[in-house]
Design an enzyme around this catalytic site. Structure first.
Site, PDB file in Angstrom:
ATOM      1  CD  GLU A 158       8.875 -24.460   5.548  1.00 46.23           C
ATOM      2  OE1 GLU A 158       8.432 -25.395   5.084  1.00 46.23           O
ATOM      3  OE2 GLU A 158       8.610 -23.356   5.338  1.00 46.23           O
TER       4      GLU A 158
ATOM      5  CD  GLU B 210       6.570 -21.267  -0.400  1.00 41.14           C
ATOM      6  OE1 GLU B 210       6.250 -22.235   0.334  1.00 41.14           O
ATOM      7  OE2 GLU B 210       7.013 -20.179   0.447  1.00 41.14           O
TER       8      GLU B 210
END
Length: 941
Positions: free
Chosen positions: A469, A741
């Site tokens: 990502e 996260e």
């Protein structure tokens, strides 16, 4: 000649560059700070002088009556391409003139016009397999100097990333240049002074290219390659100025030669494969035999998109030694560096030619083995094949990894701690902010925020640095921009990124969810696309530079108008895809958008906020009509929000902490009664949740401020100091060294969260650090750029001290408080040329000028002697769930007329509890005991 006497004028910058070399701004604005021990010092006037390259005075403003010292307009003729000059500043204050002029600031422009380039983009003239990484091409050229060189400048960039050498020496310590921009519209080039690297007679220049972001793999599910182009290319223009005045250019053209070398593959996600046996010693030096090398060809490219950097380059900033080497349960060799970092390994190894060492990187361990599942399709693996010529030292060039642990396979002989180093890599931003307090867990939380920012501010503000990502998600930086701008100087870093945002913004005003945009679907959504308005405003507030608003105003308006068209007359954004309160703890691992707060509530709230910010920006810029229009639009959206989502008594649809935080912080409630009711309901939700986090990406940055705005500071502190999951401190208790996260990226039993999205280095939830700076330590800007400061510390959470320091545009400021024996002491440092408003915990307000100030006032510890209420006492108990269960059992076992037995049981419960956490607001056990007795007697009899 220019003068360089000792001076109190420091920090002279041009366009926020402390070293404005190769800038592409012909009229760079100047900023400076003044250091003086004089109290209440204010600038009254300044004078700027300009000297040319020969040291001759060519410009002098004389005395200019002004108190301004930040981004002052360039007072001289616009600079031309390649122009070299020096400027110095003298100031006068209310206490008379200072000692003299500042140290000169060297300014040199790069190539300002497309026609300044005679070089061409060159690429190897061979076919490649574009379905996979290719060997990194080597490009070289020799040239001969025609005399003594006075000055030499290398202007260089690439399609891809480059590593350039001159006569066998590295030209720069920058890495992964030219970085990542919206390549189709903006391509940065770098300027280097290479005068000292040149030799009399023959010379050679050589560059190694890598795929980087330009054509490397990007995106999810395996990603895509060649998103910006299919050919790597180099653009290099070496300009020589001889002592006799002659000039010469050595440029990238058909005279260069190309070959391949030891870099067999290099990908940002997958790592680098390097075969040292394929090295070509001396290829960047003169007299190298390149007859077997192949020709290059010219690529036709648009030179108008070339621009100089606005922020600092990516560099190696630190090296960490490993903490331990150990064997996993399966027998793998693992290395722990003790800190989750971003970068790569530097290895020192000795072995036979052809032997390959494999390095696999990950952030955590699971069941004692390397935890690679969160990497998804990113291999994060480097391979080094030895050449077998004694001790070899190697580190990759064209990849980076997020890791704390490394699995080392194939190491020849015994692996020792001294054989490895972790090289920390990120944009080389100047540190400007610090925080510490009396609680070591909170200090570690703040340290985790800093490390998370370092790892993710790698040329663009990425979401995470480890898996497949590493994209510039707009939602993350939208919530984190205030924290970022306190901790580091991100003025140029983020102003550059915002230009990419405007460049990639769609024609209808939609803002893609990642910038630079590499997604098939742009996913314009609330709180993500609102980075277009929020980030420029945050930069203006923190740096006092309205130019970022001017540059982004069209983009800001376009985003708001895009939403306006989507909502129509209803002004309710209830359609389209929304991330909502992303990663609300209640959302299932497989549906991170499925939180408690309706997407329409989030989207409409942010619509109102962005419209208001456009109105604010317009007012700053003097755009009166726009200010009026968007102020009215914001009011209309608030009315629509209230009519659709808010009841008469202040209840909000979704009835979630995030919904109330949005309504309170974005002024979406129409009456004070509604606001009071919403505040009470927010407190109740927080209490009912046991002071665990119940918010996601949207609500988390707002929740503590929302609570404080309605006087519920104790609830905010209880959220902050909670250690059970979900909470900010739970990861700290689990050994985290960066922000996660998910609140539970690692489960209490040591298993990795089963969700597909599980990063252990994601800075967004660390946005709470801005509240630590502003409220816990009590340091905030009261005017843009800290021209006036706000000191307003609010003690709580059992803390006995807190301190924040920040290097403002005017100098270093500090707010430091201490609480001992019922006495509160505050020390406030106000930089020269600024003023401050100071609010003490007892309500006293002071207006002060620059200097160092201190106050001491009595302060009662929260809770002791306060009127007894069911809420306040049970809030104290629910702060520590284990104690809460024990007390409930005690209450159930003893009636109000058996207090002696109750006291004995309660004392036993308290003795086994962690009093530091359980009774943070009531430090004396006896006081809690008495309050509980009154509670039982008065409420439960």
């Amino acid at each position: 000649m220019f003068r360089t006497p000792p001076s109190d004028v420091t920090g002279l910058q041009a366009e926020h560059h402390p070293h404005p070399f190769g800038i592409t701004t012909p009229c760079p604005r100047l900023s400076w700070r003044t250091e003086t021990g004089l109290p209440a010092w204010q600038q009254r006037a300044y004078q700027i002088q300009q000297f040319n390259a020969a040291g001759e005075l060519v410009g002098d403003t004389g005395r200019i009556e002004s108190s301004e010292s930040v981004v002052r307009p360039w007072p001289f003729e616009p600079l031309q391409s390649r122009e070299h000059c020096r400027v110095q500043v003298q100031v006068w204050g209310n206490a008379g003139p200072l000692s003299g002029f500042s140290e000169p600031l060297v300014i040199e422009t790069g190539l300002l016009q497309a026609q300044d380039w005679s070089a061409r983009f060159i690429t190897p003239a061979w076919e490649e397999d574009l379905t996979k990484p290719q060997p990194g091409p080597l490009l070289r050229r020799e040239f001969t100097l025609q005399g003594a060189v006075r000055r030499a400048r290398l202007y260089i960039t690439a399609l891809g990333v480059y590593d350039v050498h001159l006569n066998g020496q590295a030209v720069t310590t920058d890495v992964l240049t030219p970085g990542w921009t919206s390549y189709r519209t903006r391509l940065r080039y770098q300027t280097y002074d290479v005068t000292a690297l040149l030799h009399d007679g023959p010379n050679a220049i050589g560059a190694l290219l890598g795929d980087g972001w330009y054509r490397g793999r990007l995106g999810f599910g395996g990603g895509k390659r060649n998103l910006y182009g299919q050919r790597l290319a180099l653009l290099a223009q070496l300009e020589l100025e001889y002592e006799d005045g002659r000039t010469e250019r050595v440029v990238s053209d058909e005279q260069w030669r190309a070959s391949t070398g030891p870099v067999l593959a290099a990908d940002l996600y997958d790592g680098e494969t390097y075969d040292a046996r394929l090295e070509q010693p001396g290829w960047t030096e003169p007299n190298f035999d390149d007859r077997s090398w192949r020709p290059v060809c010219i690529l036709s490219e648009d030179f108008a998109r070339l621009t100089g950097p606005e922020g600092p380059p990516v560099r190696r900033t630190e090296r960490l030694e490993p903490k331990a080497i150990f064997a996993s349960p399966s027998g793998r060799t693992l290395v722990d560096f003790g800190q989750n970092v971003v970068g790569w390994l530097r290895i020192t190894v000795q072995g036979e030619a052809g032997h390959t060492v494999t390095l696999r990187h990950a952030e955590v361990l699971e069941h004692g083995e390397l935890g690679t599942r969160p990497l998804r399709f990113a291999a994060a693996t480097d391979h080094y094949t030895l050449k077998g010529e004694g001790v070899e030292t190697w580190e990759p060039r064209f990849t980076f990894h997020g890791f704390r642990y490394v699995q080392v396979d194939g190491w020849p002989g015994e692996l020792r701690l001294e054989d490895l180093q972790a090289v920390v890599v990120h944009s080389d931003l100047q540190r400007t902010g610090w925080f510490e307090c009396s609680d070591p867990l909170i200090n570690q939380l703040h340290q985790n925020v800093v490390w998370g920012m370092r790892g993710n501010f790698l040329d663009v503000p990425t979401d995470c640095p480890q898996r497949d990502e590493r994209l510039g998600w707009t939602g993350d930086i939208q919530v984190f921009a205030p924290t970022a701008s306190f901790l580091y100087d991100v003025s140029g870093f983020l102003s550059s990124w915002l230009k990419d945002l405007a460049a990639d913004q769609l024609d209808d005003g939609a803002v893609p969810a990642v910038i630079p945009n590499v997604l098939d679907a742009p996913l314009p959504a609330a709180a993500w696309g609102d980075a277009a308005t929020v980030v420029p405003w945050a930069l203006y507030q923190r740096y006092g530079d309205a130019t970022v608003l001017e540059q982004q105003f069209t983009s800001m308006k376009a985003w708001v108008e895009y939403i306006h068209r989507r909502t129509g007359p209803s002004l309710l954004w209830t359609q389209d895809f929304q991330f909502g309160d992303w990663l609300d703890p209640a959302a299932p691992p497989t549906n991170p958008a499925g939180g408690r707060t309706q997407p329409g509530v989030v989207a409409t709230a942010y619509f109102a906020r962005s419209a208001e910010l456009v109105a604010h920006a317009a007012a700053v810029l003097g755009r009166t009509d726009d200010a009026t229009q968007y102020r009215q639009l914001a009011q209309d959206i608030r009315a629509a929000f209230a009519a659709e989502y808010v009841t008469a008594n202040g209840r909000i649809i979704s009835d979630s902490s995030t919904a109330y935080a949005l309504a309170l912080q974005f002024a979406l409630l129409e009456s004070e009664d509604q606001r009071a009711s919403a505040g009470q309901r927010l407190r109740a939700l927080v209490r009912e949740g046991g002071y665990h986090i119940s918010t996601g990406f949207v609500g988390t940055p707002l929740i503590c401020d929302a609570l404080c705005s309605v006087g519920e500071h104790d609830a905010a502190y209880r959220l902050l100091t909670q250690t059970e999951c979900p909470s900010w401190l739970y990861p700290v208790t689990m050994g985290a060294t960066t922000i996660w996260e998910r609140w539970d990226s690692m489960l209490p039993d040591g298993r990795i969260n089963p969700g597909e999205m599980t990063s252990f280095n994601h800075y967004a939830l660390g946005a709470v650090a801005d509240w630590l700076h502003r409220t816990v330590a009590g340091l905030a800007p009261a005017e843009p750029g800290y021209r006036q400061l706000e000191f307003h510390p609010v003690p709580g959470g059992g803390l006995t001290s807190a301190c924040a320091r920040h290097l403002t545009p005017y100098g270093l400021t500090e707010s430091a408080w201490d609480l001992q024996d019922g006495t509160f002491t505050l020390r406030a440092v106000v930089p020269p040329n600024t003023t401050a408003r100071v609010t003490l915990p007892n309500g006293d307000v002071h207006q002060v000028a620059s200097g160092t100030h201190a106050w001491t006032v009595p302060h009662r510890t929260a809770g002791v002697g306060e009127p007894v209420t069911l809420d306040s006492d049970f809030d104290t108990l629910t702060r520590h769930p284990e104690l809460y269960r024990q007390v409930l059992e005690t209450v159930q076992a003893h009636s109000a007329d058996h207090l002696d037995s109750f006291r004995a049981s309660l004392q036993s419960s308290l003795a086994g509890a962690s009093l530091q956490r359980a009774v943070w607001g009531i430090p004396h056990r006896e006081a809690l005991l008495q309050k509980l007795e009154r509670l039982i007697t008065g409420q439960l009899a």
